[in-house]
Design an enzyme around this catalytic site. Structure first.
Site, mmCIF file in Angstrom:
data_model
loop_
_atom_site.group_PDB
_atom_site.id
_atom_site.type_symbol
_atom_site.label_atom_id
_atom_site.label_comp_id
_atom_site.label_asym_id
_atom_site.label_seq_id
_atom_site.Cartn_x
_atom_site.Cartn_y
_atom_site.Cartn_z
ATOM 1 N N ASP A 235 46.979 -13.679 34.961
ATOM 2 C CA ASP A 235 47.426 -12.902 33.801
ATOM 3 C C ASP A 235 48.422 -11.826 34.190
ATOM 4 O O ASP A 235 49.475 -11.679 33.554
ATOM 5 C CB ASP A 235 46.227 -12.249 33.103
ATOM 6 C CG ASP A 235 45.330 -13.264 32.425
ATOM 7 O OD1 ASP A 235 45.775 -14.401 32.204
ATOM 8 O OD2 ASP A 235 44.176 -12.915 32.124
ATOM 9 N N ASP A 248 42.739 -9.536 35.158
ATOM 10 C CA ASP A 248 42.355 -10.649 34.296
ATOM 11 C C ASP A 248 41.869 -10.068 32.964
ATOM 12 O O ASP A 248 40.901 -9.304 32.929
ATOM 13 C CB ASP A 248 41.249 -11.476 34.958
ATOM 14 C CG ASP A 248 41.130 -12.865 34.355
ATOM 15 O OD1 ASP A 248 42.112 -13.339 33.778
ATOM 16 O OD2 ASP A 248 40.043 -13.465 34.459
ATOM 17 N N LYS A 250 40.109 -10.436 29.400
ATOM 18 C CA LYS A 250 39.115 -11.269 28.734
ATOM 19 C C LYS A 250 38.779 -10.678 27.368
ATOM 20 O O LYS A 250 38.862 -9.468 27.162
ATOM 21 C CB LYS A 250 37.830 -11.375 29.574
ATOM 22 C CG LYS A 250 38.028 -12.039 30.931
ATOM 23 C CD LYS A 250 38.471 -13.489 30.797
ATOM 24 C CE LYS A 250 38.640 -14.130 32.154
ATOM 25 N NZ LYS A 250 39.149 -15.532 32.042
#
Length: 338
Positions: A235, A248, A250
């Site tokens: 990412d 990352d 989420k």
């Protein structure tokens, strides 16, 4: 005087009896003393065989259905706990083919100028298995059980079509969230222009995280570990509170305040870190990781920072999963004897 004489008569009468302690009475359960025990007609029967018969009879009950099982579970145990079960099979194991996560030949700090913009290397498919595929193919039995059970409960509640629509909606929301973040983080010198994205609850949720991010080096960029033979699409690589991290992003509908609530996400982060540190497309080295869990209702996201020591621990677990995947692929490719 009369009471005194009465007491004397009582004492003289007591002297007629022996004051020595009498022997204790004893009892025995011996058949010889209690008489012959009556024989039981079941003594001649094979007790083990009889025990199995009893268990088989008692184990038979009414036919259970998924609905009745879920109802019983809710009554007895309450809602399903999705905390990850301990990986008993991996406890005490070490990777057979060790490979370091960090690259001693690289500098920690990147020397890419801000004017060049973040790296966005396209992903080459079918070159090697992806990190996501490896993790999916090597889930523990406990993980598979809870995932399948969650799916069954959602299907019972929403129906097949409703569940398909739900998963599609979750995927689209996640994609829109990542697109908005990419648009925001591409403006490295000006992260204030996020007003147009604030209507998204996820973006509102990560506002306090974005204020701590600077020096974006890569966005939605592919990585490849040539030595360990896997690829991935990370990412973001940027500085969080002054430390270069693989980040990352989420999304979640439920709070995840602890890193253990993120299941295999730490393994995904360290897999990307190891690939970045040994990928020729990247001139820098990453030593930390960050998992940011954003919420749809806009409540503050939970950041889970992973320092060098924690990343090293998860890296060992990732290598075990990678070896397990490789072993499964070998077993599937071996032709079965006729």
């Amino acid at each position: 005087m009369k009471p005194f004489l009465t007491i004397c008569r009582l004492l003289r009468s007591l002297n007629r009896f022996s004051t020595k302690p009498s022997p204790l009475a004893s009892f025995s359960t011996s058949p010889c003393l209690c008489g012959q025990k009556k024989k039981n007609s079941y003594e001649a029967i094979d007790q083990k065989k009889y025990a199995r018969l009893v268990r088989s009879v008692l184990s038979r009950g009414p036919v259970q259905t998924p609905e009745s099982l879920f109802q019983e579970d809710n009554i007895l145990y309450g809602p399903v706990s999705k905390h990850r079960a301990p990986e008993q099979q991996q406890q005490g194991r070490v990777p057979q083919n060790w490979f370091p996560i960090f690259n001693e030949e690289r500098n920690v700090k990147p020397h890419t100028s801000a004017s060049s913009g973040p790296l966005k290397i396209p992903l080459q498919k079918n070159v090697a298995p992806s990190v996501t595929r490896i993790l999916q193919q090597t889930m523990t039995p406990e993980q598979c059980f809870f995932l399948e059970r969650w799916k069954q409960r959602m299907v019972l509640e929403l129906g097949e079509d409703g569940f398909a629509e739900y998963t599609k909606s979750i995927f689209l929301q996640g994609q829109q969230f990542h697109d908005a973040l990419e648009s925001i983080l591409s403006l490295q010198e000006n992260l204030k222009g996020t007003e147009e994205h604030l209507q998204c609850g996820y973006i509102k949720s990560v506002q306090h995280i974005l204020k701590e991010i600077s020096g974006v080096q890569a966005l939605e960029s592919a990585v490849q570990h040539e030595a360990l033979k896997y690829v991935g699409l990370l990412d973001c690589v940027a500085e969080y509170q002054g430390k270069l991290c693989v980040i990352d992003w989420k999304t979640s509908e439920k709070p995840k305040p602890f890193i253990g609530d993120t299941y295999d996400n730490p393994l995904q982060v360290v897999a990307y870190m190891g690939a970045v540190n040994h990928d020729a497309h990247y001139s820098f080295q990453v030593q930390c990781g960050l998992i940011v869990v954003a919420y749809k209702d806009g409540s503050p996201a939970h950041p889970h920072f992973m320092d060098e020591e924690l990343c090293s621990k998860y890296w060992a677990k990732w290598l075990l999963r990678l070896e397990e995947y490789t072993e499964k692929q070998k077993n599937q490719s071996v032709p079965k004897p006729d």
